[in-house]
Design an enzyme around this catalytic site. Structure first.
Site: not given
Ligand code: TSB
Ligand code: ZN
Length: 587
Positions: A458, A277, A328, A324, A326, A306, A412
């Site tokens: 997002h 983001c 925005h 992702q 992703d 992460r 969300k």
């Molecule tokens: C959608 N900032 C927002 C983005 O713009 C975001 O990061 N959202 S999130 O934290 O929910 O992450 C997005 C998606 O990543 C989640 O819905 C999930 O499907 C996936 N995700 C989250 N953590 C993991 C992980 N450790 N391993 C694999 N996929 C993951």
């Molecule tokens: Zn985001």
């Protein structure tokens, strides 16, 4: 699959069966000492100290046999209540039970024990009346487990089992367990060479092998096309940012426990980014915007890192390095509902294309008590949360609400799915955010010439390509639909010495028509090669012999179908092209 823990009767039955297991183990291994034997979703387990002896899978039948013998004998299960003092005396030679008793409060004046025949265990209960009721059980597996889950402690043996009231229920459960094992993406991922991991790269850092990478590329192309049509613009940005960037966004204060630690390069402090983001906010800010430009939709297939606990890391489903899908979306307040609806519709369309039916929408809200995670602005939260509810109600989408699951910047909508093994996970997400645009001081010039702050959605349709691939492998059990299959057709000449030339000709013809074909002209028996083609779950297998060569035809067999059909080469290509075009459906 039945969740044993959620069913009162099954829970009791399994708990009693754990005691039966302990009693049988004590008969066979008199030195055994017992830690805890809880009921879990899949049945029960007992953690046992065998004083150096090791139970292997092949020992389980003899333990089961002893359990059956005790059960047949039919002793009553009797509850006694004793004081803490008496309990300390009664279990004085058992360090594990003493540990449990010592941790009980002084106020717990009565401690209950359950006795069946020659076996007594400390236990809250409740239990079935007699071991006679334990007829339909199975020991499932054995593994090591550190005492209290601490690797500095002694390793105990954990024996798993499950018990039902009827043989049919037990068999159905065992079949469901076997199905889950067969579908597990970690098993299929290995068999089909989709991805690998290496300790040298690190936990939760998958390496995508050519077959998996091919599938992922197809997913990327698919969603890229859809997003372009919906007005998204895609960017590339670095997978690091400075600590200051994440201080500005609030991630540093609210999300640090999920981030890799910072690194210093020259005099700059960097972090591997956990989210994209902030980068996209800066891209928005690169230009002045008028209300007429909005919505602006910035998409990226973006790599994030992460910190996930090592015990939580799982195949491609929960990783530490992820990509992702992703985007925005920068909108005016008036555009929120409409844009949100478009995202929900896109989610529904994609799920339909992939034939995904088992999922639930979860409206993830803040926990108003948790002032640390969530910024303190009740009005903003309430407005955002009710907007999402309105959209869902207008779309007629069913959902459930979950407190404390919101992102730190806003509520969300998540899509929850069930993996083959383990707890539910989130795939798609769409999040409403009034906070980050303010923190980055974003603006647009409104109709009246005034500067206004946009709102951000997002969203990630596949979530991450990692998690979606994990889920979809399990969904299709490794039998990918034609458009996603790395190999679409496997060609088998009946007798490689005689039919190889024709097989090569067909292979070239298919490849010149953009069909991904492989040729198996090894000198192996026909049946063997056909079986292997089925095991690899290749959508079409061609069998080419005299007749096919003479008539210039192909005979094909579809994965998981009996019998073959015959077509001209051209008609076969058209059949496949049609199936690819209509994709997206799983067979
Ligand atoms: C959608 N900032 C927002 C983005 O713009 C975001 O990061 N959202 S999130 O934290 O929910 O992450 C997005 C998606 O990543 C989640 O819905 C999930 O499907 C996936 N995700 C989250 N953590 C993991 C992980 N450790 N391993 C694999 N996929 C993951
Ligand atoms: Zn985001």
């Amino acid at each position: 699959m039945q969740n044993i823990k959620e069913n009162e009767r099954l829970s009791m039955l399994n708990h009693s069966c754990a005691h039966l297991l302990a009693q049988a183990v004590k008969h066979l291994y008199p030195e055994a000492k017992f830690w805890v034997g809880p009921v879990i979703e899949e049945g029960f387990y007992y953690d046992i100290d065998l004083n150096g002896a090791v139970v292997k899978e092949e020992d389980l039948p003899s333990i089961e046999k002893e359990m059956k013998k005790i059960a047949k004998d039919g002793k009553k299960i009797i509850r006694h209540e004793i004081s803490k003092k008496e309990a300390l005396e009664q279990f004085k030679d058992d360090p594990y039970k003493l540990d449990l008793i010592q941790r009980m409060n002084e106020e717990e004046t009565v401690i209950s024990c359950y006795t069946q025949g020659d076996f007594t265990d400390l236990c809250r209960g409740p239990h079935v009346e007699s071991v006679k009721e334990l007829k339909h059980f199975k020991l499932l597996k054995v593994s090591g487990a550190y005492w209290k889950g601490d690797s500095n402690n002694k390793m105990l043996q954990r024996i798993y089992g499950v018990c039902f009231d009827t043989e049919e229920d037990l068999n159905a459960h065992l079949a469901a367990l076997e199905d889950a094992r067969q579908r597990d993406h970690r098993k299929i991922g290995k068999e089909q060479e989709l991805y690998m991991t290496s300790d040298l790269v690190g936990a939760g850092m998958p390496l995508w092998l050519p077959n998996g990478a091919f599938i992922r590329k197809q997913l990327e192309n698919y969603i890229y096309d859809k997003e372009r049509k919906l007005g998204y613009e895609h960017v590339y940005t670095p997978c690091v940012g400075t600590v200051d960037l994440y201080k500005t966004s609030g991630h540093w204060d609210h999300y640090q426990e999920n981030m890799f630690p910072k690194m210093t390069v020259d005099d700059e402090e960097f972090v591997l980014r956990p989210m994209n983001c902030p980068h996209h906010m800066l891209i928005y800010k690169n230009k002045l915007h008028s209300y007429r430009d909005l919505p602006i939709r910035i998409g990226e297939f973006a790599t994030d890192f992460r910190y996930e606990a090592s015990g939580a890391v799982k195949g491609l489903e929960r990783v530490r390095c992820m990509c992702q899908n992703d985007a925005h979306l920068f909108v005016t307040p008036e555009q929120i509902k409409d844009e949100f609806k478009k995202v929900v519709r896109l989610i529904l369309e994609v799920y339909q294309d992939f034939g995904i039916q088992n999922y639930k929408f979860r409206l993830s809200l803040r926990d108003p008590e948790d002032k640390e995670k969530y910024f303190d602005d009740d009005e903003m939260w309430n407005a955002a949360e009710s907007k999402l509810r309105e959209v869902l109600d207008e779309l007629g989408v069913e959902y459930f609400e979950a407190l404390g699951e919101a992102a730190f910047y806003g509520p969300k909508l998540d899509v929850e799915v069930k993996p083959a093994v383990g707890p539910d996970v989130t795939l798609s997400t769409c999040q409403l955010d009034f906070l980050l645009p303010r923190r980055f001081d974003l603006c647009y010039i409104d109709k009246d010439g005034e500067k206004k702050t946009p709102v951000v959605l997002h969203r990630a349709i596949f979530g991450t390509f990692d998690r979606f691939t994990a889920f979809f492998i399990e969904e299709c059990k490794g039998a990918f639909p034609l458009w996603l299959s790395p190999i679409q057709v496997n060609i088998i000449p009946v007798n490689p010495e005689v039919h190889a030339d024709y097989a090569k000709e067909v292979c070239e013809f298919l490849r010149s028509n953009d069909i991904r074909a492989s040729l198996d002209d090894r000198n192996e028996k026909l049946g063997y090669r056909m079986r292997e083609s089925q095991i690899k779950k290749i959508p079409y297998t061609l069998i080419l012999g005299d007749r096919e060569e003479q008539d210039h035809m192909v005979s094909y067999r579809e994965y998981h179908q009996e019998g073959t059909s015959t077509l001209s080469q051209e008609a076969f290509v058209n059949l496949l092209k049609e199936e690819v075009k209509n994709k997206r459906k799983n067979k």
